[in-house]
Design a protein around this motif. Sequence first.
Motif, short mmCIF file in Angstrom:
data_model
loop_
_atom_site.label_atom_id
_atom_site.label_comp_id
_atom_site.label_asym_id
_atom_site.label_seq_id
_atom_site.Cartn_x
_atom_site.Cartn_y
_atom_site.Cartn_z
N SER A 29 -2.64 -11.24 -6.30
CA SER A 29 -3.10 -9.87 -6.05
C SER A 29 -4.42 -9.83 -5.33
CB SER A 29 -3.20 -9.11 -7.38
OG SER A 29 -4.18 -9.73 -8.19
N ASP A 30 -5.16 -10.95 -5.38
CA ASP A 30 -6.44 -10.97 -4.69
C ASP A 30 -6.29 -11.23 -3.20
OD1 ASP A 30 -7.87 -10.55 -7.01
OD2 ASP A 30 -7.92 -12.68 -7.49
N PRO A 62 -10.14 -0.10 2.23
CA PRO A 62 -8.78 -0.50 1.87
C PRO A 62 -8.54 -1.97 2.13
CG PRO A 62 -8.79 0.65 3.94
CD PRO A 62 -10.17 0.74 3.41
N LEU A 63 -7.57 -2.51 1.39
CA LEU A 63 -7.24 -3.91 1.56
C LEU A 63 -6.18 -4.14 2.62
CD1 LEU A 63 -7.17 -5.20 -2.12
CD2 LEU A 63 -8.95 -5.48 -0.42
N GLN A 64 -5.19 -3.27 2.70
CA GLN A 64 -4.07 -3.50 3.60
C GLN A 64 -3.79 -2.27 4.44
OE1 GLN A 64 -2.06 -6.19 4.30
NE2 GLN A 64 -3.69 -7.29 3.31
N ALA A 70 0.83 -1.20 0.00
CA ALA A 70 0.00 0.00 0.00
C ALA A 70 0.87 1.26 0.00
CB ALA A 70 -0.93 0.00 1.20
N PRO A 88 -0.81 -4.05 -8.41
CA PRO A 88 -1.99 -3.58 -7.68
C PRO A 88 -3.17 -3.43 -8.62
CG PRO A 88 -0.46 -1.78 -8.04
CD PRO A 88 0.25 -3.02 -8.50
N SER A 89 -4.34 -3.73 -8.11
CA SER A 89 -5.55 -3.54 -8.89
C SER A 89 -6.04 -2.10 -8.74
CB SER A 89 -6.64 -4.51 -8.43
OG SER A 89 -7.04 -4.18 -7.12
N GLN A 148 -12.29 -8.74 5.12
CA GLN A 148 -11.85 -8.74 3.72
C GLN A 148 -11.46 -10.14 3.27
OE1 GLN A 148 -8.74 -5.87 3.92
NE2 GLN A 148 -10.11 -4.10 3.79
N GLN A 195 -13.17 -11.59 0.02
CA GLN A 195 -12.42 -12.03 -1.15
C GLN A 195 -12.77 -13.46 -1.54
OE1 GLN A 195 -8.26 -11.43 -0.51
NE2 GLN A 195 -8.39 -9.20 -0.65
N ASP A 225 -8.91 -1.29 -7.63
CA ASP A 225 -9.55 -1.21 -6.32
C ASP A 225 -8.53 -0.96 -5.23
OD1 ASP A 225 -12.21 -1.46 -6.93
OD2 ASP A 225 -12.23 -3.64 -6.83
N ASP A 226 -7.33 -1.58 -5.34
CA ASP A 226 -6.29 -1.34 -4.34
C ASP A 226 -5.92 0.15 -4.29
OD1 ASP A 226 -6.25 -4.01 -3.83
OD2 ASP A 226 -4.53 -4.44 -5.12
#
Length: 734
Positions: free
Chosen positions: A362-363, A124-126, A58, A91-92, A344, A348, A94-95
């Motif tokens: 990446s997911d 956020p993911l991370q 991130a 990174p996607s 998350q 996922q 969305d990331d």
Amino acid sequence: MVQPATFNPLASPQWHRVADWRPRLSDDATVNRLWLRGERWHVLRARGGTACRLNAAAYEVAGRLDGRRTLQQLWTLLEHQAVEHRRDDPPSQDDIVAVVTQLQQHGLLAFDAPAADRSPALTPLQIDGPSSRADTPPRANSLLAWRLPLWDPHRLLTAWAPLGRALFSPTGAVLWGLLFMALLAGLVLHGAALKAHAHTWITTPRYLLLAALVYPLIKAWHELAHGLAVQRWGGEVREAGITLMLLMPIPYVDASAAHCFTRARQRALVSAAGILAELALAALGLWAWRLSPPGLLQDLGFVVWFTAGVSTLLFNANPLQRLDGYHVMTDALGLPNLALRSRQWWGQRLRRWLAAQPGSVSDDLTETPGEPPWLIAYAPLAWIFQLALWTGLTWWIGSVSAPLGALVGLLAAWQFLMAPALRGMRLAWHSVLFAGSGQAATPRYRAAALLALPLLALLLPWPDARVAQGVVWAPDQALVRPEVDGFVQTVHRTDGSEVRQGDLIITLDNPRLRAEREQAQARLAQAEQNQFGHMGLDNAKAGQAGDEVERLGERLAHLDEQQAHLEVRAQRAGRVVLPQAQDLGGRYLKRGDLLGHVMPPGERTVYRLAVPEQDMQDLAQPLQRIAVQSADLSQAPQTAVLLRDGGGAGLQLPSPALSREMGGDITTDPADTSHLKALRPVVLVDVQSVKASSQDPPLGARVWVRFDQGWSPPVAQLWRWLRHRIGERFSPSR
């Protein structure tokens, strides 16, 4: 011919809203680095703002936000770098959106030009970004709490810095340890008295008012401890205010500066400061209650102990809520942002299953060694606990105020049931909508299954039954009990012996009754003599003496009847059941004491139940089967039939064994020491076994009775249960 668009797993449906943004990190943003479980994290914080913790992936996005590149250019750059370095985890979109969203929410971004829309509804993911480490909800307001920032407490905490250094020192630790030992000693020595006092007084208006007045003050001390802890290790607290938790004002301080501390011990102590402060208050309150004379000080001491001790350990120190205990656990175990990352993880997996995609690196969340079990378990356990907590809180509030209980119940149902269900439906819809053309069928089938299976589970018939507690009962003519008081003189029958109707079982002796009879007989003889002496001489006195003779004759006849009852006889033939026959000699019995019963051969057992009044309408429906089983489950269930009900509701229980205090499930009046007066009306119901059995539980034993009502949808069963429980709990006047 136009070719269909191919599925791009890195694309985001929100990207068109933010692709042209040119954000940059704020000029006053500071970055601190720390290691957790072998992974480097970056803590970003703006002056006067809250901290945001990013992992390396991130921060690779955040560190390139310079205000010159658009987000589209940044994403392209990161993709090219991943290809050049032969990495399969670019990174996607969305990331990137998630990182930008969270940085903006924490006041860490600046824009050289205004953007049309800066609030994409993504998480956020991370990123670990709780806005406070106090026992307050996250910054985003919810239906159950609203946060109102009011002032900057930095100058006050700076002035009180010596107090913080004294409290968080070896001397302060020793002092707190002594208070904690005093608290434990008080609980051990006076635990029963505390429980009895709480049962009697905790829901009274006086104690509720005291709790409402004291609770904000306790929380102010709690939040002051958080602020002093942050100040003790060089952090700054720049925001304080109140949180309206169910419209009750609760102070809070923003202690997110602790995220920048490099030592996990310091971060954990900041989180634990409020718990430690409240436990110290609980120790003082307990002993103030115990040592003070009855009055306001004693009541305040008990309220402080209960609020600062019991509520703190059950709620604030519980790691399943995102309060202090959660932050202590995550800092001590090195599990940053566990709650969000666990949700998350499940999201996922669900998206991957709905889209029929095997997934890619990446997911996945970045999982350090030992984290997967925590990610799998935390979100479901936290949801179950929160649901149970708010359900219990709703019942309690409803018992005090029905409208307020209904409002809290609706808010909790939306927060923990309806809102998650809507998010799941939206996730299923997006998984189908954005699935690739070659794989569209499978996601549609899976999304349909995700939506259809819960509906089918709720609408298809399930077994419908109601379970109630009862006691082994017997008809009045089968009971062996004295009609008068007396001492047991002779026991003529033993347990298990056969008797005929009228056979003598027990002989009692009552010296007082014998003396009253002798006295009445002597007075009757004197009255008869007076009547004979006045006859023909004084008709008035003769008449008075005759009335006295008649009255004393009735009294003597009554005493003769009482003496006859000193012989306890069998009212029907059968087998005598006297469980304590060998211990009856010389024992004083009161009228109506149940000694045993007489069971004729082949007699079917009767069971008596006390059913809450609002549940009786269920038993009025056709019943397919009634089964009875002993409370210890030592015997196989027996089929029974419904005999009758009491014809009306009352408050008298047939046996104290059905009361909650004696192991049953019916709440009785605390003032009733015999535990026979229910707080809410009950209806007495009798059921009888179909076949006689020699292994029936003894008279008065507790049994379970199951009323099988066939099949009905779970929705109908849940609605019926809620309707009954609301009618029971949301009626404080009954």
